[in-house]
Design a protein around this motif. Sequence first.
Motif, mmCIF file in Angstrom:
data_model
loop_
_atom_site.group_PDB
_atom_site.id
_atom_site.type_symbol
_atom_site.label_atom_id
_atom_site.label_comp_id
_atom_site.label_asym_id
_atom_site.label_seq_id
_atom_site.Cartn_x
_atom_site.Cartn_y
_atom_site.Cartn_z
ATOM 1 N N VAL A 42 55.500 45.750 31.552
ATOM 2 C CA VAL A 42 55.209 46.328 33.198
ATOM 3 C C VAL A 42 53.669 46.741 33.474
ATOM 4 O O VAL A 42 53.275 46.933 34.253
ATOM 5 N N ASP A 43 52.522 46.910 32.706
ATOM 6 C CA ASP A 43 51.205 47.310 32.525
ATOM 7 C C ASP A 43 50.726 45.356 33.566
ATOM 8 O O ASP A 43 49.926 45.918 34.558
ATOM 9 N N THR A 44 51.186 44.590 32.663
ATOM 10 C CA THR A 44 50.124 43.561 32.559
ATOM 11 C C THR A 44 50.603 42.958 33.906
ATOM 12 O O THR A 44 49.961 42.226 34.613
ATOM 13 N N THR A 45 52.143 43.192 34.540
ATOM 14 C CA THR A 45 52.452 42.934 35.851
ATOM 15 C C THR A 45 52.009 43.825 37.421
ATOM 16 O O THR A 45 51.591 43.313 37.628
ATOM 17 N N ARG A 46 51.683 45.129 36.336
ATOM 18 C CA ARG A 46 51.121 45.720 37.812
ATOM 19 C C ARG A 46 49.318 45.411 38.178
ATOM 20 O O ARG A 46 49.198 45.170 38.974
ATOM 21 N N PHE A 47 49.340 45.494 36.888
ATOM 22 C CA PHE A 47 47.496 44.873 36.947
ATOM 23 C C PHE A 47 47.447 44.365 37.574
ATOM 24 O O PHE A 47 46.595 43.756 38.320
ATOM 25 N N SER A 48 47.705 43.019 37.363
ATOM 26 C CA SER A 48 48.069 41.881 38.076
ATOM 27 C C SER A 48 47.755 41.551 39.758
ATOM 28 O O SER A 48 47.692 40.848 40.190
ATOM 29 N N ILE A 49 49.113 42.656 40.600
ATOM 30 C CA ILE A 49 48.897 41.777 41.179
ATOM 31 C C ILE A 49 48.841 43.500 41.693
ATOM 32 O O ILE A 49 47.414 43.028 43.050
ATOM 33 N N ASP A 50 47.551 44.318 41.170
ATOM 34 C CA ASP A 50 46.264 44.667 41.955
ATOM 35 C C ASP A 50 45.431 44.188 42.215
ATOM 36 O O ASP A 50 44.488 44.091 43.291
ATOM 37 N N TRP A 51 44.812 43.506 41.140
ATOM 38 C CA TRP A 51 43.946 42.556 40.901
ATOM 39 C C TRP A 51 44.364 41.477 42.345
ATOM 40 O O TRP A 51 43.151 41.606 42.536
ATOM 41 N N PHE A 52 45.754 40.871 42.629
ATOM 42 C CA PHE A 52 45.465 39.975 43.255
ATOM 43 C C PHE A 52 44.988 40.309 44.950
ATOM 44 O O PHE A 52 44.690 39.917 45.569
ATOM 45 N N VAL A 53 45.766 41.842 45.147
ATOM 46 C CA VAL A 53 45.236 42.039 46.329
ATOM 47 C C VAL A 53 44.019 42.757 46.409
ATOM 48 O O VAL A 53 43.833 42.360 48.018
ATOM 49 N N TYR A 54 43.464 43.214 45.609
ATOM 50 C CA TYR A 54 41.939 43.332 45.725
ATOM 51 C C TYR A 54 41.061 41.838 46.417
ATOM 52 O O TYR A 54 40.600 41.777 46.875
ATOM 53 N N PHE A 55 41.643 40.701 45.628
ATOM 54 C CA PHE A 55 40.341 39.449 45.683
ATOM 55 C C PHE A 55 41.124 38.876 47.391
ATOM 56 O O PHE A 55 40.490 38.273 48.113
ATOM 57 N N MET A 56 42.687 39.734 48.312
ATOM 58 C CA MET A 56 43.013 39.542 49.048
ATOM 59 C C MET A 56 42.027 39.763 49.883
ATOM 60 O O MET A 56 41.860 39.393 50.987
ATOM 61 N N THR A 57 41.574 40.967 50.172
ATOM 62 C CA THR A 57 41.240 41.737 51.245
ATOM 63 C C THR A 57 39.641 41.519 50.626
ATOM 64 O O THR A 57 38.659 41.383 51.780
#
Length: 498
Positions: free
Chosen positions: A305-320
């Motif tokens: 759970v933690d590794t997945t949610r943190f990865s998506i958070d980073w992905f969105v950050y880089f996309m913005t």
Amino acid sequence: MINISLDTQTVLAGVSMGLVVFYVIKRMRYRLPPGPWCIPLIGHYKVYSSNGMHRKIAELSKVYGPVVRLSFGPTSMIFLNDAEVVLEAMVKKKADFAGRPKFASGEMFSEGGKDIALSTYSPTWKYHRKIAGKAIRHYLQGDLLEKMIQNNMDKFLDKMAEEKDPFIIRNHVDLMVYHQLYTMCFGEKRAIDDPEVKTFLELDEALIKDFGTGLLEDIVPYLKDIYPTTRWKNLSSKMDTLLNILRAKFKQHVDKFEPGINRDFIDSLLISRQEAENEGDEETLEKLDDTHLVQTISDIFFAGVDTTRFSIDWFVYFMTKHPEIQSKCQEEIDRVVGTERPSMKHRDTLHFTEACMFETMRLGNVAGLGAPHMTICDSQVGGYDIPKGTTVFINFWALHHDTKSWKEPEKFHPYRYLDENGKFKPAKPDSWLPFSAGRRVCLGETIAKPEILLMCANLLQRFEIRLPDGVKPNPECKMTGFGIELPSDYKIVVKERI
Ligand code: HEM
């Protein structure tokens, strides 16, 4: 005649001196890795009490080389800082480095090493890893994973679409990933605002804040028996609450279990137990007691759970941060997926989007310093001796910022993984190791990669994501847990694309 009369003090001084000499001679047999000087018993306090420990250790490795020895209190530990020494230790040296050290909070968390992630290398660990791996592979069959992701995400994407003002996407992503794991582990589809899932998330947040962030009891274990700190007491009571929820879910599954019907991860484990029962395999059955199985569920849930949610958070950050890269992903998704929903069959052709996910996993240090390894025999790495029983960490941040392997390592540059035709290069760089390597390699890698890719593709297919007008990306990141990094809180706005 000489009268030999020794008082107690002299005897004690002699014995202590003897022990020191014995210890020094024993250590001299080894050519130990180098590290800076520290105050004995206190150790490298400035390193282990700092927030960005992994970055400090990477700095030290520029002076001392890729294998660095540091002391945490009285315990000396080894940190591996480049891919060459990591692959030598974890892959070439087979199981030498595959043990796990015991530490007080880990023992409490795993009920005395009865899980997979924190228990040491043993036939029981191997067996539980095998059946958990089989249970994970079940989700990779047919359209099980993509259907689960689509059903779950629809609820959350609709909710995001309702946001009128700039919002913190992490709040949605966290719940989305929790709901996903709920379906996978417990077979439950819950309402978006379900209070039990929220309680789970809050408990987990509180636990990662304390677990592995310098608990006194992990350095001085006997404290917990004589005068436990408030942090220890809090951690222990939260852990009990969480385990009780998992135990209750496990019991519900045992009560309703129907042989041959596999609704979720717990059922998969119960099927393995049933098979051992049918075969009358007493030795295996002994390993399959309720505590071990509940601990396996706990591992899959929390490691996933933690590794997945943190990865998506980073992905969105880089996309913005890089709108032109986001547009390129969307152009690829539109071309490859069209009006369908992103699914497993598109996975092999979403080259650019997948390269963005790889780059996110390199730069977002979501597993921190990972889980500690321990040598199960005397061994060597990088030309140094590592005695049996030594704790060894992989500094993933150092690997992923190593200038020997990465040109401009700080830069988000998905093109590194692609060939001149925009296709994924056949081999990934050796220094790309977010899931680690060897016997202890992440058990969830095969499901995490498609899961995160499909979640990100679903998100970008539906929305254009950007920072509110006039807001610039915040380059600072938040340090949490044992070397884990997260983007600082940031707000986004989303615009429907279809
Ligand atoms: C982006 C996602 C993920 C990353 C970056 C990641 C990374 C890692 C790392 C670095 C380790 C420690 C390996 C070592 O000790 O050397 C690990 C272990 C583990 N991971 Fe993951 N992980 C991810 C997702 C998942 C998921 C989704 C699951 C479960 C479905 C999972 C289950 C596990 C388990 C059970 C272990 C312990 C393995 C063992 O000790 O034998 N992980 N992971």
